[in-house]
Write a protein that holds these residues in place. Structure first.
Motif, short mmCIF file in Angstrom:
data_model
loop_
_atom_site.label_atom_id
_atom_site.label_comp_id
_atom_site.label_asym_id
_atom_site.label_seq_id
_atom_site.Cartn_x
_atom_site.Cartn_y
_atom_site.Cartn_z
N LEU A 161 0.84 -1.20 0.00
CA LEU A 161 0.00 0.00 0.00
C LEU A 161 0.88 1.25 0.00
O LEU A 161 0.62 2.19 -0.76
CB LEU A 161 -0.91 -0.01 1.23
N GLU A 170 -8.10 3.28 -2.57
CA GLU A 170 -7.16 3.70 -3.60
C GLU A 170 -7.49 3.15 -4.98
O GLU A 170 -7.11 3.73 -6.00
CB GLU A 170 -5.73 3.28 -3.22
N VAL A 171 -8.20 2.01 -5.02
CA VAL A 171 -8.55 1.44 -6.33
C VAL A 171 -9.96 1.85 -6.75
O VAL A 171 -10.51 1.32 -7.73
CB VAL A 171 -8.43 -0.10 -6.34
N LEU A 184 -3.96 -5.79 -2.72
CA LEU A 184 -5.38 -6.13 -2.56
C LEU A 184 -5.62 -7.60 -2.24
O LEU A 184 -6.33 -7.89 -1.26
CB LEU A 184 -6.17 -5.71 -3.80
N ARG A 212 2.22 1.98 -3.28
CA ARG A 212 1.16 2.18 -4.27
C ARG A 212 1.06 1.03 -5.27
O ARG A 212 0.60 1.19 -6.40
CB ARG A 212 1.35 3.52 -5.01
N GLU A 213 1.46 -0.14 -4.82
CA GLU A 213 1.33 -1.34 -5.63
C GLU A 213 0.03 -2.03 -5.21
O GLU A 213 0.01 -3.08 -4.58
CB GLU A 213 2.54 -2.25 -5.43
N TYR A 214 -1.08 -1.39 -5.59
CA TYR A 214 -2.38 -1.79 -5.07
C TYR A 214 -2.82 -3.16 -5.56
O TYR A 214 -3.48 -3.90 -4.82
CB TYR A 214 -3.42 -0.73 -5.43
N ASP A 215 -2.47 -3.51 -6.78
CA ASP A 215 -2.86 -4.82 -7.30
C ASP A 215 -2.20 -5.95 -6.52
O ASP A 215 -2.75 -7.05 -6.43
CB ASP A 215 -2.52 -4.93 -8.78
N ARG A 266 -8.27 0.71 3.12
CA ARG A 266 -7.42 1.73 2.51
C ARG A 266 -7.02 1.36 1.08
O ARG A 266 -6.95 2.22 0.21
CB ARG A 266 -6.20 1.95 3.38
N VAL A 267 -6.76 0.07 0.84
CA VAL A 267 -6.44 -0.35 -0.53
C VAL A 267 -7.66 -0.19 -1.42
O VAL A 267 -7.56 0.32 -2.56
CB VAL A 267 -5.94 -1.81 -0.53
#
Length: 408
Positions: free
Chosen positions: A292, A327-328, A301, A295-298, A323-324
């Motif tokens: 997170l 962001e998505v 998650l 910013r590597e949300y994929d 929070r993730v």
């Protein structure tokens, strides 16, 4: 069960206003009607004689005689608080924990805001294996204050940490044990750190013989981490992993230790923990928080989703998932996760901070302002607690003290 205990001299020194209490009670009976005057006078005399005999026996270390005399005193005047304190302290010193528990129970019924009494009640309940009651009593003692007594405070900290670990709240247990002021070198403290590092929800007396060496080695690593002896901590963790390479919790704890120093090595240890235990929920949470931040949300998650699936009542998992999701772009779902996190941990500052952001994103300005105000108040509360974890809205797996009945 534990030799980390309060000395009798400290317990007796905490009694305040004993003589004043006696005088006040005698004075309150002085104006009774004549028909009752003789009986009241006799009762007061018997009471004062029993107190005097108890004091003399206690000073002379004749504990059994002191117990007998104070028992006579509270039989005559059952609302004499300091008498119950004396009895509780003396029973506690003699390892008669059931009797001590009952005495302190009587005391907190008379003086429900007397912090040291709640603390001592909790310590007695710990010894009688009433662990949930002990947890709640120790919490009340801490909340009401311990009259500045460091020895009692250290004993409360130690037993509170053991109970948090037993209820599988390992991060909170570690934060609490770090506040122990008696030093980290005694075997009891090392054992407690070891149980926390290896995430074993048992008490020191329950450590299996074949696990004791591992617990002590993990404890030395944990104690070094708490004392910020980084070189010693790293050597201890590396020795632990060399001797026990297939212990997932050893890899996990080493990863937590390495986060501030070498996050890539930390991730390596979390991955190894997951290789050894594919359902290692705590490792998933730590990794999800790190991705997170990047910013590597994929990547974050699925880790966050799986961590909630495995431990739906662990609020840091709800925090990172919410929070993730925010962001998505899954704002409604994010709010649902964060609201559930607050239900699980209503005094968590970072939960309110995250929910405020989510409400802002959804255009719910009033709700966002309300959550921000709660966040600020909780932040101030935690800043005033020595050794408490601080947060500026950052992700963490350690804050306040959830219900001990909430298991992962």
């Amino acid at each position: 069960m534990s030799n980390v205990r309060v000395s009798l001299s400290i317990l007796l020194a905490l009694v305040m206003g004993c003589a004043c209490t006696i005088r006040a009670q005698s004075h309150s009976r002085a104006k009774r009607p004549p028909a009752a005057a003789k009986t009241a006078t006799q009762s007061n005399a018997e009471f004062e004689n029993a107190v005097k005999a108890g004091d003399e026996a206690r000073i002379a270390s004749r504990l059994d005689d002191a117990i007998q005399s104070y028992t006579n005193a509270v039989r005559i005047q059952p609302k004499w608080p300091d008498g119950w304190w004396y009895l509780g302290a003396l029973f506690y010193q003699k390892d008669l924990y059931t009797q001590a528990r009952d005495a302190f129970n009587n005391l907190v019924a008379l003086e429900p805001k007397r912090g040291p009494a709640w603390a001592m009640l909790g310590l007695c309940q710990f010894q009688t294996r009433e662990y949930e009651s002990a947890f709640n009593s120790l919490e009340r003692g801490y909340a009401f204050g311990l009259d500045g007594n460091k020895e009692l405070g250290s004993v409360v900290i130690y037993h509170s940490a053991l109970l948090y670990a037993r209820f599988e709240q390992f991060e909170i247990a570690y934060d609490i044990l770090k506040r122990y002021e008696g030093g980290y070198d005694s075997q009891k403290i090392v054992e407690a750190f070891g149980l926390i590092m290896l995430r074993m929800p048992i008490l020191p007396s329950e450590i299996p013989a074949d696990k004791r060496e591992e617990v002590l080695l993990a404890g030395r690593a944990g104690a070094s981490m708490a004392a910020r002896r980084l070189d010693d901590g790293r050597r201890a963790f590396e020795e632990l992993l060399t001797r026990y390479p297939n212990e997932p919790n050893a890899h996990y704890s080493f990863g937590v230790f390495m986060i501030p120093q070498d996050v890539e090595r930390a991730l390596q240890e979390f991955r190894r923990a997951l290789e050894l235990n594919p359902n290692h929920q705590a490792a998933m949470v730590q990794m999800a928080f790190e991705f997170l931040k990047r910013r590597e949300y994929d990547t974050a998650l699925p880790l966050a989703e799986k961590s909630v699936e495995l431990a739906p009542r662990m609020y840091p998992a709800r925090n990172v998932l919410g929070r993730v999701l925010l962001e998505v772009g899954q704002t409604a779902r994010a709010i649902k996760e964060l609201e559930e996190g607050i239900r699980l941990a209503p005094e968590s500052p970072e939960m309110h901070f995250a929910l405020a952001r989510a409400y802002n994103r959804a255009g719910r300005k009033e709700d966002a302002e309300r959550e921000n105000e709660i966040f600020k108040k909780l932040q101030e509360k935690y800043r005033q607690q020595p050794g408490a974890a601080q947060t500026e809205g950052a992700a963490t797996t350690k804050t306040e003290k959830p219900n001990p009945e909430q298991k992962n």
